[in-house]
Each structure stands twice: as structure tokens, then as C-alpha cells.
Design a protein around this motif. Sequence first.
Motif, PDB file in Angstrom:
ATOM      1  N   GLY A 130      -8.189   6.267   8.133  1.00 38.41           N
ATOM      2  CA  GLY A 130      -8.236   5.629   9.432  1.00 38.41           C
ATOM      3  C   GLY A 130      -7.277   6.247  10.416  1.00 38.41           C
ATOM      4  N   THR A 131      -7.062   5.517  11.479  1.00 39.07           N
ATOM      5  CA  THR A 131      -6.222   5.978  12.570  1.00 39.07           C
ATOM      6  C   THR A 131      -5.065   5.001  12.769  1.00 39.07           C
ATOM      7  OG1 THR A 131      -8.186   6.887  13.629  1.00 39.07           O
ATOM      8  CG2 THR A 131      -6.238   6.656  15.004  1.00 39.07           C
ATOM      9  N   ALA A 132      -3.872   5.566  12.928  1.00 35.98           N
ATOM     10  CA  ALA A 132      -2.684   4.746  13.156  1.00 35.98           C
ATOM     11  C   ALA A 132      -2.381   4.676  14.650  1.00 35.98           C
ATOM     12  CB  ALA A 132      -1.496   5.340  12.418  1.00 35.98           C
ATOM     13  N   GLU A 133      -1.913   3.528  15.033  1.00 37.19           N
ATOM     14  CA  GLU A 133      -1.477   3.310  16.414  1.00 37.19           C
ATOM     15  C   GLU A 133      -0.143   2.582  16.337  1.00 37.19           C
ATOM     16  OE1 GLU A 133      -2.895   0.289  19.972  1.00 37.19           O
ATOM     17  OE2 GLU A 133      -4.406   1.082  18.600  1.00 37.19           O
ATOM     18  N   ILE A 134       0.800   2.971  17.153  1.00 38.51           N
ATOM     19  CA  ILE A 134       2.072   2.265  17.215  1.00 38.51           C
ATOM     20  C   ILE A 134       1.937   1.229  18.321  1.00 38.51           C
ATOM     21  CG2 ILE A 134       4.559   2.462  17.576  1.00 38.51           C
ATOM     22  CD1 ILE A 134       4.145   5.467  16.627  1.00 38.51           C
ATOM     23  N   VAL A 135       1.993  -0.029  17.927  1.00 39.81           N
ATOM     24  CA  VAL A 135       1.763  -1.138  18.854  1.00 39.81           C
ATOM     25  C   VAL A 135       3.002  -1.330  19.728  1.00 39.81           C
ATOM     26  CG1 VAL A 135       1.270  -3.619  19.004  1.00 39.81           C
ATOM     27  CG2 VAL A 135       0.191  -2.231  17.213  1.00 39.81           C
ATOM     28  N   LYS A 165       7.825   8.989   8.104  1.00 39.60           N
ATOM     29  CA  LYS A 165       6.379   8.902   8.403  1.00 39.60           C
ATOM     30  C   LYS A 165       6.118   9.106   9.895  1.00 39.60           C
ATOM     31  CE  LYS A 165       6.842   3.958   7.975  1.00 39.60           C
ATOM     32  NZ  LYS A 165       8.108   4.103   7.278  1.00 39.60           N
ATOM     33  N   PHE A 166       7.095   8.731  10.727  1.00 38.67           N
ATOM     34  CA  PHE A 166       6.943   8.890  12.167  1.00 38.67           C
ATOM     35  C   PHE A 166       6.988  10.361  12.599  1.00 38.67           C
ATOM     36  CE2 PHE A 166       7.730   4.421  11.849  1.00 38.67           C
ATOM     37  CZ  PHE A 166       7.004   3.879  12.890  1.00 38.67           C
ATOM     38  N   ARG A 167       7.594  11.224  11.785  1.00 40.57           N
ATOM     39  CA  ARG A 167       7.573  12.661  12.092  1.00 40.57           C
ATOM     40  C   ARG A 167       6.123  13.143  12.125  1.00 40.57           C
ATOM     41  NH1 ARG A 167      10.361  16.966   8.160  1.00 40.57           N
ATOM     42  NH2 ARG A 167      12.210  15.814   8.769  1.00 40.57           N
ATOM     43  N   ALA A 168       5.346  12.716  11.142  1.00 39.50           N
ATOM     44  CA  ALA A 168       3.933  13.105  11.099  1.00 39.50           C
ATOM     45  C   ALA A 168       3.121  12.355  12.150  1.00 39.50           C
ATOM     46  CB  ALA A 168       3.364  12.858   9.708  1.00 39.50           C
ATOM     47  N   LEU A 169       3.385  11.066  12.329  1.00 38.70           N
ATOM     48  CA  LEU A 169       2.603  10.261  13.270  1.00 38.70           C
ATOM     49  C   LEU A 169       2.737  10.747  14.707  1.00 38.70           C
ATOM     50  CD1 LEU A 169       3.159   6.674  11.828  1.00 38.70           C
ATOM     51  CD2 LEU A 169       1.031   8.014  11.818  1.00 38.70           C
ATOM     52  N   ARG A 170       3.843  11.380  15.028  1.00 33.97           N
ATOM     53  CA  ARG A 170       4.020  11.926  16.378  1.00 33.97           C
ATOM     54  C   ARG A 170       2.921  12.937  16.691  1.00 33.97           C
ATOM     55  NH1 ARG A 170       8.845  14.993  16.148  1.00 33.97           N
ATOM     56  NH2 ARG A 170       9.983  13.042  16.189  1.00 33.97           N
ATOM     57  N   GLU A 171       2.499  13.713  15.668  1.00 36.54           N
ATOM     58  CA  GLU A 171       1.509  14.774  15.863  1.00 36.54           C
ATOM     59  C   GLU A 171       0.111  14.421  15.380  1.00 36.54           C
ATOM     60  OE1 GLU A 171       2.745  18.606  14.404  1.00 36.54           O
ATOM     61  OE2 GLU A 171       4.849  18.048  14.698  1.00 36.54           O
ATOM     62  N   ASN A 172       0.025  13.546  14.400  1.00 38.54           N
ATOM     63  CA  ASN A 172      -1.259  13.299  13.741  1.00 38.54           C
ATOM     64  C   ASN A 172      -1.409  11.817  13.439  1.00 38.54           C
ATOM     65  OD1 ASN A 172      -3.576  13.328  12.189  1.00 38.54           O
ATOM     66  ND2 ASN A 172      -2.711  14.514  10.519  1.00 38.54           N
ATOM     67  N   LYS A 173      -2.328  11.174  14.114  1.00 47.41           N
ATOM     68  CA  LYS A 173      -2.549   9.729  13.937  1.00 47.41           C
ATOM     69  C   LYS A 173      -3.533   9.415  12.803  1.00 47.41           C
ATOM     70  CE  LYS A 173      -0.084   8.605  17.619  1.00 47.41           C
ATOM     71  NZ  LYS A 173       1.192   9.230  17.562  1.00 47.41           N
ATOM     72  N   HIS A 174      -4.136  10.460  12.221  1.00 44.86           N
ATOM     73  CA  HIS A 174      -5.066  10.251  11.104  1.00 44.86           C
ATOM     74  C   HIS A 174      -4.250  10.004   9.839  1.00 44.86           C
ATOM     75  CE1 HIS A 174      -9.042  10.429   9.311  1.00 44.86           C
ATOM     76  NE2 HIS A 174      -8.497  11.089   8.312  1.00 44.86           N
ATOM     77  N   VAL A 175      -4.515   8.895   9.163  1.00 41.64           N
ATOM     78  CA  VAL A 175      -3.740   8.508   7.985  1.00 41.64           C
ATOM     79  C   VAL A 175      -4.673   8.151   6.822  1.00 41.64           C
ATOM     80  CG1 VAL A 175      -1.798   7.646   9.362  1.00 41.64           C
ATOM     81  CG2 VAL A 175      -3.609   6.068   8.676  1.00 41.64           C
ATOM     82  N   SER A 176      -4.063   8.049   5.670  1.00 47.65           N
ATOM     83  CA  SER A 176      -4.770   7.591   4.484  1.00 47.65           C
ATOM     84  C   SER A 176      -3.861   6.598   3.776  1.00 47.65           C
ATOM     85  CB  SER A 176      -5.074   8.783   3.564  1.00 47.65           C
ATOM     86  OG  SER A 176      -5.780   8.372   2.428  1.00 47.65           O
ATOM     87  N   ALA A 177      -4.474   5.614   3.121  1.00 44.71           N
ATOM     88  CA  ALA A 177      -3.692   4.614   2.392  1.00 44.71           C
ATOM     89  C   ALA A 177      -4.413   4.272   1.097  1.00 44.71           C
ATOM     90  CB  ALA A 177      -3.503   3.358   3.237  1.00 44.71           C
ATOM     91  N   LEU A 183       0.851  -1.193   0.000  1.00 46.98           N
ATOM     92  CA  LEU A 183       0.000   0.000   0.000  1.00 46.98           C
ATOM     93  C   LEU A 183       0.877   1.230   0.000  1.00 46.98           C
ATOM     94  CD1 LEU A 183       0.310   1.147   3.073  1.00 46.98           C
ATOM     95  CD2 LEU A 183      -1.576  -0.366   3.566  1.00 46.98           C
ATOM     96  N   ALA A 184       0.251   2.355  -0.281  1.00 42.19           N
ATOM     97  CA  ALA A 184       0.909   3.654  -0.138  1.00 42.19           C
ATOM     98  C   ALA A 184       0.259   4.319   1.068  1.00 42.19           C
ATOM     99  CB  ALA A 184       0.716   4.495  -1.394  1.00 42.19           C
ATOM    100  N   LEU A 185       1.061   4.587   2.104  1.00 40.92           N
ATOM    101  CA  LEU A 185       0.557   5.176   3.335  1.00 40.92           C
ATOM    102  C   LEU A 185       0.906   6.656   3.358  1.00 40.92           C
ATOM    103  CD1 LEU A 185      -0.733   4.721   6.173  1.00 40.92           C
ATOM    104  CD2 LEU A 185       1.625   4.464   7.029  1.00 40.92           C
ATOM    105  N   ALA A 186      -0.120   7.498   3.500  1.00 40.07           N
ATOM    106  CA  ALA A 186       0.084   8.943   3.577  1.00 40.07           C
ATOM    107  C   ALA A 186      -0.079   9.406   5.018  1.00 40.07           C
ATOM    108  CB  ALA A 186      -0.912   9.663   2.676  1.00 40.07           C
ATOM    109  N   THR A 187       0.916  10.157   5.480  1.00 47.71           N
ATOM    110  CA  THR A 187       0.895  10.765   6.803  1.00 47.71           C
ATOM    111  C   THR A 187       1.175  12.253   6.623  1.00 47.71           C
ATOM    112  OG1 THR A 187       3.258  10.294   7.123  1.00 47.71           O
ATOM    113  CG2 THR A 187       1.693   8.661   7.957  1.00 47.71           C
ATOM    114  N   ALA A 188       0.660  13.063   7.533  1.00 46.20           N
ATOM    115  CA  ALA A 188       0.879  14.503   7.423  1.00 46.20           C
ATOM    116  C   ALA A 188       0.745  15.170   8.779  1.00 46.20           C
ATOM    117  CB  ALA A 188      -0.131  15.118   6.454  1.00 46.20           C
ATOM    118  N   ALA A 189       1.490  16.266   8.945  1.00 44.05           N
ATOM    119  CA  ALA A 189       1.379  17.115  10.130  1.00 44.05           C
ATOM    120  C   ALA A 189       1.869  18.499   9.716  1.00 44.05           C
ATOM    121  CB  ALA A 189       2.207  16.564  11.282  1.00 44.05           C
TER     122      ALA A 189
END
Length: 171
Positions: free
Chosen positions: A106-111, A75-87, A42-48
Motif C-alpha cells: 500500500g501507500t503511506a501517508e503522514i497525517v 523508517k522515515f528516511r525511506a518514507l521521505r522518498e518512497n511512500k510505497h510500503v509493505s507490511a 505488524l512488521a512495516l517495510a520501507t525502502a528507498a
Amino acid sequence: MTEEQYKQAESFWTRKDEAEKKLDADVLYDWIDKFLSSHKILALATAAGDFVRCTPLEYSWHDDTIWIFTEGGLKFRALRENKHVSAAVFETNASFGGLKSLQIEGTAEIVEMFSDAYKKAAEFRRIPLKTLKKLEEPMWLLKITPSEITCLNSDFKKDEYGSRQMYIMKK
């Protein structure tokens, strides 16, 4: 483009969807489940803020969730601030009029590393835990919980349904 032209372009699918015939939700979900299960990239889009990243990643689909093992990256730079993602998951050799793809919000979570969910995802992917534990750098696990999935499938038209169908995930 003028403001009016932007609005026209933006509303294209919304206007088209109003007139299109909808698939039964269970039928649509079955198609989504088979499509996601039969693909693995997949292509995962993250943003902040002004930062945007789109990353091709290998994934697995089970338990109504997308699971991604990853070494890390921007991608973790964005995930630190924004858990909303698109793929996006799509057929790579689609011809004109033969499109099949999914856009997932959806929403990303770091397990948590080596938690029960982490171990279960590793087992599903057939990645030995001892291999993951020996790595110099950790292998992170992203859990993407979809909230909405937009399906584009030209074949839906053969049965007189709209080629674009939306599925809202049950909570």
C-alpha cells in the motif's frame, strides 16, 4: 542460483495460483477484516534506494486503513522518498500446515498533526489528545492505505480453496 532457478523460485506462487480455487471477494474481505481487527502488531517495510527498514509496530485497523502512531525512527528516511510500503501481520505460533498471515502492499501517508483524521485515530486508540499534546517529541501518525492484500491461510484448503488468496482493495 542460476537465472533459471531464480525465475522458477520467483514464479512459484504465480504458477500455483493459476490452478487454485478462489474465494468470493466479499468472503475473503470479511476474513481479512476479522484478522486485522484481531491483531495489533505488524512488521512495516520501507525502502528507498539501497536503504531498507523493517519495523515492528502497533497498529489499528478501521475504515479499510491501517493507522500507526509512532515516535519516528529510520523508517522515515525511506518514507521521505518512497511512500510505497509493505507490511506483514501473522500468527506467531503457527504450526507447519497451520499458517495464517497477511502481506499488505500500500501507500503511506503522514497525517497532519492534530487534524480531524489524527484526532479520530487517537480517539479510536483511546489515546487522550491532551496526552499527545504534552509529549516532548511529537507522536506521528502513519496512514497506510492498502492496495493489495495477500492472504495465506492453511484452513482455506479444508474447503478446497487455495491456501493463498489475493484481495485487491476497491478504490
